[in-house]
Design a protein around this motif. Structure first.
Motif, PDB file in Angstrom:
ATOM      1  N   HIS A  36       0.823  -1.211   0.000  1.00 55.62           N
ATOM      2  CA  HIS A  36       0.000   0.000   0.000  1.00 55.62           C
ATOM      3  C   HIS A  36       0.859   1.264   0.000  1.00 55.62           C
ATOM      4  CE1 HIS A  36      -4.152  -1.523   0.306  1.00 55.62           C
ATOM      5  NE2 HIS A  36      -3.473  -2.629   0.560  1.00 55.62           N
ATOM      6  N   ASP A  70       5.447   1.644  -0.363  1.00 52.62           N
ATOM      7  CA  ASP A  70       6.523   1.115  -1.204  1.00 52.62           C
ATOM      8  C   ASP A  70       7.052  -0.230  -0.723  1.00 52.62           C
ATOM      9  OD1 ASP A  70       7.708   2.039   1.075  1.00 52.62           O
ATOM     10  OD2 ASP A  70       9.280   3.188   0.085  1.00 52.62           O
ATOM     11  N   ASN A  80       2.107   7.429   4.568  1.00 50.63           N
ATOM     12  CA  ASN A  80       1.007   8.358   4.245  1.00 50.63           C
ATOM     13  C   ASN A  80      -0.330   7.720   3.896  1.00 50.63           C
ATOM     14  OD1 ASN A  80       2.855  10.367   4.716  1.00 50.63           O
ATOM     15  ND2 ASN A  80       3.367  10.662   2.562  1.00 50.63           N
ATOM     16  N   THR A  81      -0.524   6.477   4.264  1.00 51.67           N
ATOM     17  CA  THR A  81      -1.842   5.871   4.022  1.00 51.67           C
ATOM     18  C   THR A  81      -2.130   4.811   5.075  1.00 51.67           C
ATOM     19  OG1 THR A  81      -3.282   4.822   2.384  1.00 51.67           O
ATOM     20  CG2 THR A  81      -0.989   4.083   2.454  1.00 51.67           C
ATOM     21  N   SER A 136      -4.653   2.563   4.202  1.00 45.89           N
ATOM     22  CA  SER A 136      -5.511   1.662   3.421  1.00 45.89           C
ATOM     23  C   SER A 136      -5.099   0.201   3.559  1.00 45.89           C
ATOM     24  CB  SER A 136      -5.493   2.075   1.951  1.00 45.89           C
ATOM     25  OG  SER A 136      -4.179   1.997   1.434  1.00 45.89           O
ATOM     26  N   PHE A 164       8.563  16.144   3.859  1.00 45.57           N
ATOM     27  CA  PHE A 164       9.775  16.715   3.263  1.00 45.57           C
ATOM     28  C   PHE A 164      10.886  16.933   4.283  1.00 45.57           C
ATOM     29  CE2 PHE A 164       6.452  18.965   0.432  1.00 45.57           C
ATOM     30  CZ  PHE A 164       6.303  17.825  -0.345  1.00 45.57           C
ATOM     31  N   THR A 166       4.861  11.924  -5.478  1.00 45.01           N
ATOM     32  CA  THR A 166       3.810  10.979  -5.068  1.00 45.01           C
ATOM     33  C   THR A 166       2.439  11.643  -5.180  1.00 45.01           C
ATOM     34  OG1 THR A 166       3.982  11.615  -2.741  1.00 45.01           O
ATOM     35  CG2 THR A 166       5.344   9.766  -3.467  1.00 45.01           C
ATOM     36  N   SER A 171      -1.503  11.955  -3.736  1.00 43.53           N
ATOM     37  CA  SER A 171      -2.521  11.677  -2.715  1.00 43.53           C
ATOM     38  C   SER A 171      -3.840  12.267  -3.197  1.00 43.53           C
ATOM     39  CB  SER A 171      -2.117  12.215  -1.342  1.00 43.53           C
ATOM     40  OG  SER A 171      -1.815  13.590  -1.402  1.00 43.53           O
ATOM     41  N   ASP A 220      -7.982  13.528  -2.248  1.00 43.97           N
ATOM     42  CA  ASP A 220      -8.993  13.958  -1.281  1.00 43.97           C
ATOM     43  C   ASP A 220     -10.349  14.043  -1.969  1.00 43.97           C
ATOM     44  OD1 ASP A 220      -6.306  15.263  -0.392  1.00 43.97           O
ATOM     45  OD2 ASP A 220      -7.586  15.374   1.396  1.00 43.97           O
ATOM     46  N   TYR A 249      -9.560  12.816   3.270  1.00 48.01           N
ATOM     47  CA  TYR A 249      -8.452  12.065   2.670  1.00 48.01           C
ATOM     48  C   TYR A 249      -8.908  10.724   2.104  1.00 48.01           C
ATOM     49  CZ  TYR A 249      -3.367  10.987   2.549  1.00 48.01           C
ATOM     50  OH  TYR A 249      -2.069  10.721   2.191  1.00 48.01           O
ATOM     51  N   ALA A 261      -2.951   7.742  -0.236  1.00 46.00           N
ATOM     52  CA  ALA A 261      -1.784   8.195  -0.990  1.00 46.00           C
ATOM     53  C   ALA A 261      -1.100   6.980  -1.594  1.00 46.00           C
ATOM     54  CB  ALA A 261      -0.812   8.934  -0.074  1.00 46.00           C
ATOM     55  N   HIS A 311       2.489   6.300  -2.062  1.00 44.25           N
ATOM     56  CA  HIS A 311       3.893   6.664  -1.888  1.00 44.25           C
ATOM     57  C   HIS A 311       4.762   5.521  -2.395  1.00 44.25           C
ATOM     58  CE1 HIS A 311       7.102   9.095   0.016  1.00 44.25           C
ATOM     59  NE2 HIS A 311       7.726   7.924  -0.022  1.00 44.25           N
ATOM     60  N   ARG A 312       5.070   5.585  -3.683  1.00 43.74           N
ATOM     61  CA  ARG A 312       5.965   4.583  -4.245  1.00 43.74           C
ATOM     62  C   ARG A 312       6.726   5.196  -5.393  1.00 43.74           C
ATOM     63  NH1 ARG A 312       0.507   2.606  -5.684  1.00 43.74           N
ATOM     64  NH2 ARG A 312       0.468   1.723  -3.589  1.00 43.74           N
ATOM     65  N   HIS A 313       7.696   4.457  -5.901  1.00 46.62           N
ATOM     66  CA  HIS A 313       8.664   5.090  -6.794  1.00 46.62           C
ATOM     67  C   HIS A 313       8.335   4.997  -8.272  1.00 46.62           C
ATOM     68  CE1 HIS A 313      11.541   6.251  -3.653  1.00 46.62           C
ATOM     69  NE2 HIS A 313      10.971   5.246  -3.007  1.00 46.62           N
ATOM     70  N   PRO A 368      -3.851  -0.159  -4.304  1.00 46.50           N
ATOM     71  CA  PRO A 368      -3.166  -0.098  -3.011  1.00 46.50           C
ATOM     72  C   PRO A 368      -2.760   1.337  -2.677  1.00 46.50           C
ATOM     73  CG  PRO A 368      -2.332  -1.924  -4.307  1.00 46.50           C
ATOM     74  CD  PRO A 368      -3.265  -1.162  -5.200  1.00 46.50           C
ATOM     75  N   GLY A 369      -3.066   1.750  -1.470  1.00 40.00           N
ATOM     76  CA  GLY A 369      -2.762   3.113  -1.029  1.00 40.00           C
ATOM     77  C   GLY A 369      -4.002   3.980  -0.990  1.00 40.00           C
ATOM     78  N   LEU A 370      -4.961   3.696  -1.885  1.00 40.10           N
ATOM     79  CA  LEU A 370      -6.197   4.478  -1.920  1.00 40.10           C
ATOM     80  C   LEU A 370      -7.298   3.732  -1.169  1.00 40.10           C
ATOM     81  CD1 LEU A 370      -6.098   5.698  -5.636  1.00 40.10           C
ATOM     82  CD2 LEU A 370      -5.254   6.856  -3.572  1.00 40.10           C
ATOM     83  N   MET A 371      -8.305   4.490  -0.752  1.00 40.12           N
ATOM     84  CA  MET A 371      -9.357   3.880   0.057  1.00 40.12           C
ATOM     85  C   MET A 371     -10.651   3.744  -0.731  1.00 40.12           C
ATOM     86  SD  MET A 371      -8.574   5.420   3.802  1.00 40.12           S
ATOM     87  CE  MET A 371      -7.960   6.993   3.259  1.00 40.12           C
ATOM     88  N   SER A 422       2.981  15.537  -4.510  1.00 41.22           N
ATOM     89  CA  SER A 422       4.003  15.935  -3.544  1.00 41.22           C
ATOM     90  C   SER A 422       5.365  15.756  -4.192  1.00 41.22           C
ATOM     91  CB  SER A 422       3.885  15.098  -2.275  1.00 41.22           C
ATOM     92  OG  SER A 422       2.612  15.309  -1.692  1.00 41.22           O
TER      93      SER A 422
END
Ligand code: ZN
Ligand code: ZN
Lengths: 423, 156
Positions: free
Chosen positions: A14, A16, A42-43, A45, A70, B84, B86, B88, B93, B96, B98-100, B115-118, B132
């Motif tokens: 969810h 990295d 930051n999540t 989920s 940051f 990244t 995110s 709203d 919220y 987010a 957050h991955r590369h 994954p990461g979102l709801m 971001s």
């Protein structure tokens, strides 16, 4: 009292990470953990399906999130709602921490000295903290075999500096675990202490560790949170559902109050006896005057105090090993190294008595084929005008050919004169 | 239905800032789709990368360890841009990512989400994407964000 083995810093896909929550939980259970905190970037989920995964693996999963900003990474755990990480500028992390607290969570500095941008974006802690009292914990050990890393040494020193300044801050380890990959490096565990009598709110599987002592510390300090909790349980009892606080909440409370001990080997715990009272890790020994006022006992802080130290080698049996050697068990405080004891493992005799050159009295007792070793030390009076603000125990020894800190307890605090800072 | 298709260009000076991109979501959206990409990902200029690293070592590494670090820059190379996403909705919220990955194809519906979102109700109203800019190391970095709604569940 029971100590729970916790891994407090983890990631899944969810963010990295390269693992699902199920894979992470399976891995953690296999390594002997009772508890993990999910701290995706930051999540939150990744918590979907948490209950089934907890049941399947006999593991408690604490909700959390790593503020991945940051100017620093901040681990936040124990809150079920999202706190917005995006508004924090260099000077306003205090508001961020306050928001985490408002939502019932606690906040800790994650790997504060890991190199920052561009190598690892935001990884170095650059926020200016106005009120260090608000910081619940510092992740002083990050990654595997953490005690040899310079970054962690700096974090550990930061913690010690803050204790010296009079702040009461907990210290933890966190693997920052991103994937299921075999490692032969030592793995660190943060043990959190939960009261046996109240730990029946929720079942957790695994191999929780009994510290072997059943007595309840009668005067475990003047912590406001402790009192608040007592009041709450009284209220609950009156309502007919005593001790309904979840294990999750109790674990958070334990860390909030600094009932933590960190190790890459045996579990090290201590209890302090002063003025007829017993104090556990995280509690506050009142100043002499106060003790008299409150309990009629005499001069708690200034009397000779005895420290019961317990080294439990049976924790997470088979999942770690240390070469035979003579360890050093140290008592450290703002006054420096107060005591250093030689601890040969395995011990040759059933019981052993010796006197240290510091005048401390050491009594060693081993039980269950040296699975547990109990030591008793008497601390000398502070010799000058300096008062003792805090005390922790540390275990030092050789691991992988390096002389390192193997385990350390969180602090027991002392009320002290002149400009005392307290929560 | 296309809701948004926007492009932009950012520079290292914009590192450590957010770009908030609002959009309106109409009624009856069953599935919200987002496609975000940025390029380049890597800073190819090795000299420039090493110079940036050495600057950061002065900030983050103890003086006595800087020389060693400067001789071992490879452990931190290559340097990458990191942006990244995110999200709203009108109420708050929605997670987010957050991955590369420099290309992210994301979706949300009532039942499921990337994954990461709801997952959850896709309520009509004012939504926003926040980009971001954790770190921009290349002279310029181009991004593109596309958002579209589908009335029925379908693959993006
Ligand atoms: Zn981090
Ligand atoms: Zn992390």
């Amino acid at each position: 009292m029971t100590w729970f083995a916790c891994e407090l810093h983890t990631h899944t896909l969810h963010s990295d990470g390269r693992q699902t929550l199920g894979e992470l939980a399976a891995g953690a259970a296999g390594l002997g953990f009772d508890v993990i905190a999910l701290t995706d970037h930051n999540t939150m989920s990744g918590l979907v399906g948490k209950e089934e995964i907890e049941q399947e693996h006999g593991l408690t999963i604490i909700p959390g999130m790593e503020w991945t900003t940051f100017y620093g990474h901040m681990v936040t755990i124990g809150l079920s709602e999202f706190a917005d990480w995006r508004q924090a500028g260099l000077d306003d992390i205090d508001q961020g921490i306050a928001e985490v607290h408002r939502l019932g969570g606690i906040a800790g500095l994650a790997h504060p000295f890991r190199i920052g941008s561009p190598a690892c974006t935001g990884c170095f802690w650059e926020y200016k903290i106005d009120d260090w009292n608000a910081v619940d914990y510092i992740e002083v050990w990050s990654g595997t075999f953490p005690s040899i890393q310079t970054n962690n040494r700096r974090a550990f020193d930061l913690w010690t500096d803050k204790l010296n300044e009079g702040y009461r801050i907990a210290a933890t380890s966190g693997r920052d675990w991103h994937e299921q990959k075999e490692t032969d490096e030592p793995i660190s565990v943060t043990y959190l202490e939960i009261d046996e009598e109240t730990a029946d709110g929720k079942k957790a599987g695994g191999s929780r560790t009994d510290s072997g002592s059943k007595e309840t510390p009668a005067g475990n300090g003047s912590c406001a949170a402790e009192k608040a909790r007592d009041t709450e349980s009284e209220k609950n009892a009156a309502d007919g559902f005593a001790a309904s606080v979840s294990l999750e909440d109790r674990l958070i409370q334990a860390l909030r109050e600094g009932r933590a001990s960190v190790t890459i080997g045996p579990l090290l715990t201590m209890k302090l006896n002063a003025g007829g009272e017993s104090y556990r890790i995280g509690s506050v020994v009142p100043a002499a005057g106060q003790a008299e006022e409150h309990s009629g006992t005499t001069a708690a802080a200034n009397e000779l105090i005895s420290v019961d130290l317990l080294l439990d080698f049976s924790v997470r049996a088979g999942l770690w090993s240390l070469p035979e050697q003579t360890f050093k068990l140290k008592l450290q405080s703002n006054l420096g190294e107060e005591l250093s004891l030689d601890v040969p493992v395995p011990v040759s005799a059933e019981a052993e008595e010796s006197a240290s050159d510091h005048g401390g009295h050491i009594k060693t007792e081993t039980q269950n084929q040296a699975q547990q070793m109990r030591l008793e030390a008497k601390l000398p009076h502070p010799t000058d005008k300096l008062s003792r603000k805090w005390l922790r125990a540390e275990l030092w020894g050789h691991m992988r050919g390096v002389y390192v800190r193997i385990a350390f307890t969180n602090a027991i605090y002392f009320e002290y004169e002149e400009g005392a800072t307290s929560r | 239905m296309k809701l948004l298709d926007t492009e932009g260009c950012v520079t290292p000076e914009e590192s450590r800032t957010h770009i908030r991109i609002p959009f309106e979501l109409g009624e009856n959206c069953e599935r919200l789709n987002l496609r975000f990409q940025y390029a380049p990902k890597k800073l190819e200029n090795r000299e420039r990368a090493i110079a940036l690293l050495k600057e950061s070592y002065d900030l983050y590494i103890l003086p006595e360890h800087r020389e060693y670090a400067a001789e071992h820059t490879d452990r931190h190379l290559p340097l990458n841009n990191l942006i990244t996403v995110s999200l709203d909705d009108a109420r708050g919220y929605r997670g987010a990512c957050h991955r590369h990955d420099p290309l992210q194809e994301l979706f949300l519906s009532r039942q499921e989400a990337s994954p990461g979102l709801m997952a959850g109700e896709l309520t009509a109203g004012s939504w926003s994407v926040t980009l971001s800019l954790h770190c921009i190391v290349t002279e310029i970095c181009d991004y593109r964000l596309q958002i579209w709604a589908s009335e029925k569940e379908e693959s993006a």
